[in-house]
Scaffold this active site. Sequence first.
Site, PDB file in Angstrom:
ATOM      1  N   HIS A 206       4.471  -8.329  -4.540  1.00 33.08           N
ATOM      2  CA  HIS A 206       5.135  -7.334  -3.696  1.00 33.08           C
ATOM      3  C   HIS A 206       4.182  -6.190  -3.371  1.00 33.08           C
ATOM      4  O   HIS A 206       4.001  -5.829  -2.198  1.00 33.08           O
ATOM      5  CB  HIS A 206       6.377  -6.801  -4.425  1.00 33.08           C
ATOM      6  CG  HIS A 206       7.115  -5.737  -3.675  1.00 33.08           C
ATOM      7  ND1 HIS A 206       8.217  -6.001  -2.893  1.00 33.08           N
ATOM      8  CD2 HIS A 206       6.903  -4.393  -3.574  1.00 33.08           C
ATOM      9  CE1 HIS A 206       8.650  -4.879  -2.341  1.00 33.08           C
ATOM     10  NE2 HIS A 206       7.869  -3.880  -2.744  1.00 33.08           N
ATOM     11  N   GLU A 207       3.587  -5.606  -4.400  1.00 37.18           N
ATOM     12  CA  GLU A 207       2.693  -4.472  -4.171  1.00 37.18           C
ATOM     13  C   GLU A 207       1.427  -4.898  -3.425  1.00 37.18           C
ATOM     14  O   GLU A 207       0.860  -4.117  -2.653  1.00 37.18           O
ATOM     15  CB  GLU A 207       2.338  -3.801  -5.496  1.00 37.18           C
ATOM     16  CG  GLU A 207       3.530  -3.213  -6.240  1.00 37.18           C
ATOM     17  CD  GLU A 207       4.329  -2.213  -5.415  1.00 37.18           C
ATOM     18  OE1 GLU A 207       3.755  -1.606  -4.470  1.00 37.18           O
ATOM     19  OE2 GLU A 207       5.533  -2.043  -5.680  1.00 37.18           O
ATOM     20  N   HIS A 210       2.115  -4.720   0.195  1.00 37.06           N
ATOM     21  CA  HIS A 210       1.896  -3.355   0.689  1.00 37.06           C
ATOM     22  C   HIS A 210       0.399  -3.094   0.878  1.00 37.06           C
ATOM     23  O   HIS A 210      -0.021  -2.476   1.858  1.00 37.06           O
ATOM     24  CB  HIS A 210       2.444  -2.341  -0.318  1.00 37.06           C
ATOM     25  CG  HIS A 210       3.925  -2.131  -0.241  1.00 37.06           C
ATOM     26  ND1 HIS A 210       4.585  -1.850   0.932  1.00 37.06           N
ATOM     27  CD2 HIS A 210       4.873  -2.120  -1.225  1.00 37.06           C
ATOM     28  CE1 HIS A 210       5.881  -1.684   0.684  1.00 37.06           C
ATOM     29  NE2 HIS A 210       6.074  -1.849  -0.612  1.00 37.06           N
ATOM     30  N   HIS A 213      -0.897  -4.469   3.976  1.00 36.05           N
ATOM     31  CA  HIS A 213      -0.453  -3.659   5.110  1.00 36.05           C
ATOM     32  C   HIS A 213      -1.453  -2.528   5.361  1.00 36.05           C
ATOM     33  O   HIS A 213      -1.734  -2.170   6.512  1.00 36.05           O
ATOM     34  CB  HIS A 213       0.937  -3.083   4.806  1.00 36.05           C
ATOM     35  CG  HIS A 213       1.716  -2.694   6.015  1.00 36.05           C
ATOM     36  ND1 HIS A 213       2.975  -2.138   5.941  1.00 36.05           N
ATOM     37  CD2 HIS A 213       1.421  -2.756   7.345  1.00 36.05           C
ATOM     38  CE1 HIS A 213       3.416  -1.890   7.158  1.00 36.05           C
ATOM     39  NE2 HIS A 213       2.494  -2.251   8.032  1.00 36.05           N
TER      40      HIS A 213
END
Length: 425
Positions: A206-207, A210, A213
Amino acid sequence: MVALRAERARLLGYPSFAHYRLDDTMAKTPEAVRSLLDRVWAPARRRASADRDALQALLQAEGKNFQLAPWDWRYYAEKLRKLRCDIDEATIKPYLQLEQIIAGAFYTAKRLFGLSFEPCADVPVWHPEVRVWEVRDAAGCHRGLFFGDYFARPSKHSGAWMTTLRDQEKLSGDIYPLVINVMNFSKARAGEPTLLSFDDAKTLFHEFGHALHGLLSDVTYPLIAGTSVLQDWSELPSHLYEHWLERPELLRRFARHYRTGEPIPEDQLRRLVAARTFNQGQATVEYVASALIDLEIHLQRGTDQAFDVAAFEQAALARIGMPAEIVMRHRPVHFQHIFAGSGYAAAYYSYMWSEVLDADAFAAFEEVGDVFDPTAAKKLHDHVYAAGGSRDPAELYTAFRGRLPTPDGLLKRRGLSEAVSQPSQ
């Protein structure tokens, strides 16, 4: 607070605080939010009702003769989980080595976006445990640095997050990002590998979503670079990236026993998939009820009369048919998301909106039968990970997917799609 928010919205020309709050989100309007929540509510309630009957039968099989109540649900749900999809965390962790999960995250980024990660030993860091990788694209060009701070220590804040030391921009030349992932895993003893729970592994993916991104950002202005996007769009890259961890082809490659090197057994893979959708009826109902109440509260136009929040809550729950055996995840009087500040006021729905987006986005890969499909990956790169806040999220998503998202992928992912056509109970 409700009256003051309604007054603020009215002074700014909006019919309600919900209209004001949602005006610059991807959802745009309260009607769009309600449509999403209503679409999910019905099948979630049907699934929760079926699970309630199963739990009632289970407790009666044990010789009990009382009616299931909300405070009984989790206790008996855990018993039902062990019957249906028993997973012992202790048998899963030996297959989830931190180094292998990091390698799996890097491998996925390589397959999707052509990125490579080379360790850097000469970059100053804030703690000896922090690791640094240089990130290069498919052409071998520098794209930034990625810092991984994975272990808990007394000086660290708890939790997991992504942040940056420097954002990507082109305003003052080609400035490449310095991106950080922070975790709080328990470090193994010297000579032993650090083992993760499956939830820990999902957190890492999940991180890292990010982080990508931030690393793949390709805009001119730093104010709209990377994760500097609208709230209900910001979680798409991270939630979406979790999907690849759950793919059998990735787990067979990277989920290997730290002693034997054997891949995770197929039976355990099957149970992991089954566990993902277990009890999702109850979990969805308690969340959606809270999101609907949040929306209803902030659709109030404001009056001079006292606002009886308890009576309002009960009337709203009665209208939607809240099952008696389930309670809201957050009762209004301790709903800190919307009343300890205004960050999620009229926007608690955004957690589910992000999940609708990521489930629908991953379906773009599933529909072509290849979770690393290069055409879908190129669109994902250009219109999601690289675009930052340069364009309206609805426009970006349509450019990637060819249409706006639907809840169908979410319902399937939560195991609720088969409940859509079942009769109400």
